[in-house]
Scaffold this active site. Structure first.
Site, PDB file in Angstrom:
ATOM      1  N   ASP A   1       0.858  -1.183   0.000  1.00  0.00           N
ATOM      2  CA  ASP A   1       0.000   0.000   0.000  1.00  0.00           C
ATOM      3  C   ASP A   1       0.900   1.242   0.000  1.00  0.00           C
ATOM      4  O   ASP A   1       1.787   1.354  -0.850  1.00  0.00           O
ATOM      5  CB  ASP A   1      -0.963  -0.070   1.202  1.00  0.00           C
TER       6      ASP A   1
ATOM      7  N   HIS B   1      -7.065  -6.362  -1.049  1.00  0.00           N
ATOM      8  CA  HIS B   1      -6.045  -5.332  -0.884  1.00  0.00           C
ATOM      9  C   HIS B   1      -4.974  -5.698   0.140  1.00  0.00           C
ATOM     10  O   HIS B   1      -3.848  -5.211   0.056  1.00  0.00           O
ATOM     11  CB  HIS B   1      -6.715  -4.022  -0.465  1.00  0.00           C
TER      12      HIS B   1
END
Length: 303
Positions: free
Chosen positions: A86, A281
């Site tokens: 991320d 994610h």
């Protein structure tokens, strides 16, 4: 800077993203240590037990890369493999870009490396996604904090479940009159990779620090664009690895071959681009064994 550490051998530094901690790498700490590496996962600036400066301008990409560079030196290493997820992927990519002398190899999870854009990011986001795009919503000091800190465990539960593998697709635009968490429905249960004790670790840490530190990373998007002007169109010259999931909202719907080709253009020494079916994610937590194996194989290729 607070770090978690395991193992002995060549150094691997693991950089977390938003809104996480060193704990997001808990599986890789043990797995990579068993594979023969010294593995260090810090709480990054603004998170956990590390320092949390109040001023937004203390979270530029230069500060974040500088923290990784200083950490490598403080650990007594000459070079390291740097992996990030991320926002941590952005830090890892830019550490390799700015200090290739210190980086044996770089791995990005979820976020592919893309060169500096020709247009400032905030106007470009407004043009493409409208004024309520979630990264623009994060720009106003205090707004996202008030929403996320109202009930930290509930906020994390919705965010982590809502962007996990198998969650329905969503439009990352905050509804008029609503908030960021309206993007994610209240889950019936936690995804299989996340336990209540795991959630409690995050909730306790973010309940203590608040979310301002992590949100300040987003509040430097324009400042970072200005600061990286000397790196315009620069390519990463060290060996690279990329991992993402088919259900990750960052790349969902993109052609994986085209994504790999574009990445190889800017990271010409790309070792592999790994696509994890059904993964959302939270790459290294959703698919710990596969991520650990890929990182170990990549590090071994550098040895």
């Amino acid at each position: 800077m607070h770090v978690a550490e395991a193992g002995e051998g060549p150094l691997i530094v693991l950089v977390h993203g938003f809104p996480e901690l060193w704990y997001s790498w808990r599986h890789q700490l043990t797995g990579l240590a068993e594979a023969g590496y010294r593995v260090v996962a810090p709480d990054m600036r603004g998170y956990g037990l590390s320092e949390c400066p109040a001023e937004a301008d203390q979270y530029t990409i230069h500060h974040l890369v500088g923290d990784v560079v200083a950490l490598i030196g403080a650990l007594g290493a000459d070079r390291a493999v740097v992996a990030g997820h991320d926002w941590g992927a952005q830090v890892a990519w830019h550490t390799a870009l700015m200090r290739p002398d210190l980086v044996r190899g770089v791995a990005g999870l979820s976020i592919p490396y893309r060169p500096r854009a020709g247009l400032p990011p905030l106007p470009a986001m407004r043009r493409a996604m409208g004024e309520r795009f979630y990264m623009l919503y994060f720009q106003e000091p205090g707004a996202a904090e008030r929403e996320l800190e109202r009930d930290v465990p509930a906020a994390l539960r919705r965010l982590l479940a809502g962007t996990s593998g198998g969650a329905p697709p969503f439009d990352p635009v905050v509804p008029d009159g609503g908030g960021f968490l309206d993007l994610y429905p209240e889950p019936d249960r936690l995804p299989g990779w996340l336990t209540e004790p795991d959630l409690a670790v995050y909730a306790e840490a973010l309940g203590a620090t608040g979310f301002t530190g992590g949100l300040n990373w987003y509040r430097n998007l324009h400042r970072n664009w200005e600061l990286t002007a000397p790196l315009n169109k620069a390519a990463i010259q060290v060996p690279a690895l990329y991992l993402t999931g088919t259900d990750d909202f960052v790349v969902r719907g993109q052609d994986p071959d085209r994504l790999a080709d574009e990445l190889r253009r800017w990271a010409p020494r790309l070792h592999r681009s790994v696509l994890l079916p059904g993964c959302g994610h939270w790459t290294q937590q959703e698919r710990p064994a596969e991520v650990t194996a890929a990182l170990a194989e990549f590090a071994a290729s550098l040895d």
